[in-house]
Write a protein that holds these residues in place. Structure first.
Motif, PDB file in Angstrom:
ATOM      1  N   ASP A  12       0.808  -1.220   0.000  1.00 54.78           N
ATOM      2  CA  ASP A  12       0.000   0.000   0.000  1.00 54.78           C
ATOM      3  C   ASP A  12       0.844   1.274   0.000  1.00 54.78           C
ATOM      4  O   ASP A  12       0.319   2.357  -0.224  1.00 54.78           O
ATOM      5  CB  ASP A  12      -0.915   0.029   1.230  1.00 54.78           C
ATOM      6  N   HIS A  13       2.136   1.151   0.311  1.00 50.83           N
ATOM      7  CA  HIS A  13       3.016   2.302   0.446  1.00 50.83           C
ATOM      8  C   HIS A  13       4.331   2.026  -0.275  1.00 50.83           C
ATOM      9  O   HIS A  13       4.838   0.915  -0.237  1.00 50.83           O
ATOM     10  CB  HIS A  13       3.288   2.589   1.923  1.00 50.83           C
ATOM     11  N   PRO A  14       4.918   3.043  -0.902  1.00 50.76           N
ATOM     12  CA  PRO A  14       6.197   2.823  -1.572  1.00 50.76           C
ATOM     13  C   PRO A  14       7.273   2.453  -0.549  1.00 50.76           C
ATOM     14  O   PRO A  14       7.326   3.024   0.536  1.00 50.76           O
ATOM     15  CB  PRO A  14       6.503   4.160  -2.244  1.00 50.76           C
ATOM     16  N   SER A  15       8.097   1.483  -0.890  1.00 45.90           N
ATOM     17  CA  SER A  15       9.150   1.060   0.027  1.00 45.90           C
ATOM     18  C   SER A  15      10.505   1.569  -0.447  1.00 45.90           C
ATOM     19  O   SER A  15      10.664   1.987  -1.595  1.00 45.90           O
ATOM     20  CB  SER A  15       9.167  -0.460   0.155  1.00 45.90           C
ATOM     21  N   ARG A  69       6.877   6.081  12.211  1.00 43.62           N
ATOM     22  CA  ARG A  69       5.841   5.418  11.428  1.00 43.62           C
ATOM     23  C   ARG A  69       6.420   4.394  10.456  1.00 43.62           C
ATOM     24  O   ARG A  69       5.717   3.855   9.618  1.00 43.62           O
ATOM     25  CB  ARG A  69       5.020   6.462  10.673  1.00 43.62           C
ATOM     26  N   SER A  70       7.713   4.103  10.586  1.00 46.53           N
ATOM     27  CA  SER A  70       8.368   3.161   9.681  1.00 46.53           C
ATOM     28  C   SER A  70       8.065   1.722  10.058  1.00 46.53           C
ATOM     29  O   SER A  70       7.817   1.409  11.216  1.00 46.53           O
ATOM     30  CB  SER A  70       9.895   3.371   9.717  1.00 46.53           C
ATOM     31  N   ARG A  71       8.092   0.889   9.050  1.00 41.77           N
ATOM     32  CA  ARG A  71       7.952  -0.542   9.231  1.00 41.77           C
ATOM     33  C   ARG A  71       8.948  -1.236   8.314  1.00 41.77           C
ATOM     34  O   ARG A  71       9.400  -0.662   7.324  1.00 41.77           O
ATOM     35  CB  ARG A  71       6.543  -1.009   8.881  1.00 41.77           C
ATOM     36  N   PHE A  72       9.243  -2.484   8.630  1.00 41.66           N
ATOM     37  CA  PHE A  72      10.263  -3.222   7.901  1.00 41.66           C
ATOM     38  C   PHE A  72       9.737  -4.610   7.580  1.00 41.66           C
ATOM     39  O   PHE A  72       9.062  -5.233   8.398  1.00 41.66           O
ATOM     40  CB  PHE A  72      11.533  -3.343   8.753  1.00 41.66           C
ATOM     41  N   ALA A  73      10.042  -5.087   6.376  1.00 41.69           N
ATOM     42  CA  ALA A  73       9.631  -6.428   5.969  1.00 41.69           C
ATOM     43  C   ALA A  73      10.617  -6.940   4.931  1.00 41.69           C
ATOM     44  O   ALA A  73      11.381  -6.173   4.336  1.00 41.69           O
ATOM     45  CB  ALA A  73       8.218  -6.410   5.391  1.00 41.69           C
ATOM     46  N   VAL A  74      10.574  -8.237   4.732  1.00 43.14           N
ATOM     47  CA  VAL A  74      11.423  -8.880   3.735  1.00 43.14           C
ATOM     48  C   VAL A  74      10.535  -9.247   2.553  1.00 43.14           C
ATOM     49  O   VAL A  74       9.467  -9.838   2.729  1.00 43.14           O
ATOM     50  CB  VAL A  74      12.104 -10.133   4.328  1.00 43.14           C
ATOM     51  N   THR A  75      10.982  -8.877   1.355  1.00 42.66           N
ATOM     52  CA  THR A  75      10.207  -9.172   0.145  1.00 42.66           C
ATOM     53  C   THR A  75      10.284 -10.656  -0.187  1.00 42.66           C
ATOM     54  O   THR A  75      11.078 -11.406   0.388  1.00 42.66           O
ATOM     55  CB  THR A  75      10.753  -8.360  -1.049  1.00 42.66           C
ATOM     56  N   ALA A  76       9.482 -11.074  -1.142  1.00 43.60           N
ATOM     57  CA  ALA A  76       9.483 -12.480  -1.579  1.00 43.60           C
ATOM     58  C   ALA A  76      10.861 -12.894  -2.091  1.00 43.60           C
ATOM     59  O   ALA A  76      11.246 -14.062  -1.987  1.00 43.60           O
ATOM     60  CB  ALA A  76       8.425 -12.688  -2.654  1.00 43.60           C
ATOM     61  N   SER A  77      11.629 -11.931  -2.624  1.00 53.76           N
ATOM     62  CA  SER A  77      12.971 -12.244  -3.124  1.00 53.76           C
ATOM     63  C   SER A  77      14.025 -12.223  -2.016  1.00 53.76           C
ATOM     64  O   SER A  77      15.202 -12.427  -2.282  1.00 53.76           O
ATOM     65  CB  SER A  77      13.360 -11.264  -4.237  1.00 53.76           C
ATOM     66  N   GLY A  78      13.604 -11.960  -0.763  1.00 50.99           N
ATOM     67  CA  GLY A  78      14.531 -11.986   0.362  1.00 50.99           C
ATOM     68  C   GLY A  78      15.189 -10.657   0.681  1.00 50.99           C
ATOM     69  O   GLY A  78      16.070 -10.589   1.532  1.00 50.99           O
ATOM     70  N   ARG A  81      13.159  -4.397   3.208  1.00 53.32           N
ATOM     71  CA  ARG A  81      12.724  -3.067   2.751  1.00 53.32           C
ATOM     72  C   ARG A  81      12.070  -2.342   3.915  1.00 53.32           C
ATOM     73  O   ARG A  81      11.656  -2.951   4.897  1.00 53.32           O
ATOM     74  CB  ARG A  81      11.715  -3.189   1.597  1.00 53.32           C
ATOM     75  N   GLN A  82      11.928  -1.039   3.778  1.00 54.62           N
ATOM     76  CA  GLN A  82      11.245  -0.228   4.787  1.00 54.62           C
ATOM     77  C   GLN A  82      10.245   0.689   4.107  1.00 54.62           C
ATOM     78  O   GLN A  82      10.409   1.037   2.937  1.00 54.62           O
ATOM     79  CB  GLN A  82      12.248   0.591   5.594  1.00 54.62           C
ATOM     80  N   TRP A  83       9.218   1.051   4.844  1.00 56.60           N
ATOM     81  CA  TRP A  83       8.209   1.983   4.348  1.00 56.60           C
ATOM     82  C   TRP A  83       7.596   2.686   5.542  1.00 56.60           C
ATOM     83  O   TRP A  83       7.736   2.250   6.673  1.00 56.60           O
ATOM     84  CB  TRP A  83       7.147   1.269   3.514  1.00 56.60           C
ATOM     85  N   ALA A  84       6.943   3.796   5.287  1.00 47.83           N
ATOM     86  CA  ALA A  84       6.259   4.537   6.351  1.00 47.83           C
ATOM     87  C   ALA A  84       4.800   4.699   5.963  1.00 47.83           C
ATOM     88  O   ALA A  84       4.468   4.852   4.792  1.00 47.83           O
ATOM     89  CB  ALA A  84       6.896   5.907   6.563  1.00 47.83           C
ATOM     90  N   GLY A  85       3.945   4.654   6.947  1.00 48.35           N
ATOM     91  CA  GLY A  85       2.523   4.817   6.705  1.00 48.35           C
ATOM     92  C   GLY A  85       1.787   4.916   8.023  1.00 48.35           C
ATOM     93  O   GLY A  85       2.411   4.948   9.083  1.00 48.35           O
ATOM     94  N   PRO A  86       0.474   4.947   7.978  1.00 48.42           N
ATOM     95  CA  PRO A  86      -0.318   5.026   9.213  1.00 48.42           C
ATOM     96  C   PRO A  86      -0.041   3.823  10.112  1.00 48.42           C
ATOM     97  O   PRO A  86       0.228   2.725   9.633  1.00 48.42           O
ATOM     98  CB  PRO A  86      -1.766   5.000   8.730  1.00 48.42           C
ATOM     99  N   LEU A  87      -0.108   4.043  11.401  1.00 46.86           N
ATOM    100  CA  LEU A  87       0.147   2.972  12.358  1.00 46.86           C
ATOM    101  C   LEU A  87      -1.141   2.277  12.770  1.00 46.86           C
ATOM    102  O   LEU A  87      -2.215   2.865  12.728  1.00 46.86           O
ATOM    103  CB  LEU A  87       0.804   3.546  13.618  1.00 46.86           C
TER     104      LEU A  87
END
Length: 138
Positions: A12-15, A69-78, A81-87
């Motif tokens: 939902d948000h650019p990473s 407001r940042s969050r972190f996740a690992v993409t399907a390719s491993g 990444r980080q992105w910011a959005g509503p909490l």
């Protein structure tokens, strides 16, 4: 005062890629978990603290400060990444330490017991705060 729960997904948000330092911390976590980079502080405020006003001020700071407001996740390719959005919904607990024989020591003990709890880096928030004192009688 609480935010309504909101499902936020990285799609939902650019990473963005992690910074060099963030990437190093991520690799350290992969090689030898648990690695936690959390800071804790206690500030003594003289006088009464209105928990609702404190929470409103802290929410304003979070709204204006993208790293909160940042969050972190690992993409399907491993790739991490980080992105910011509503909490998602969060609140500030009030920890009543005023009846303790040593209120500041009790606040420090509570903080030391709380800091090992991991933060949810994927869903957020990536911070925790509390008001240690006596709630105002309203």
């Amino acid at each position: 005062m609480r935010n309504e729960p909101e499902h936020v997904h990285p799609a939902d948000h650019p990473s963005m890629p992690l910074t060099t330092m963030q990437h190093g911390i991520w690799w350290a976590q992969q090689l030898a978990p648990p690695v936690r980079y959390q800071l804790a502080s206690v500030f003594e405020i003289a006088g009464d603290l209105d928990p609702e006003l404190y929470e409103a001020a802290f929410r304003f700071a979070v709204t204006e400060t993208e790293p909160f407001r940042s969050r972190f996740a690992v993409t399907a390719s491993g790739e991490p990444r980080q992105w910011a959005g509503p909490l998602p919904a969060w609140h500030i607990p009030v920890v009543d330490v005023q009846r303790e024989p040593a209120p500041m020591a009790a606040a420090l003990d509570w903080m030391r017991a709380d800091i090992p709890r991991p933060l949810d880096l994927e869903n957020g928030p990536v911070f925790r705060t509390a008001a240690a004192g006596r709630p105002l009688n309203r």
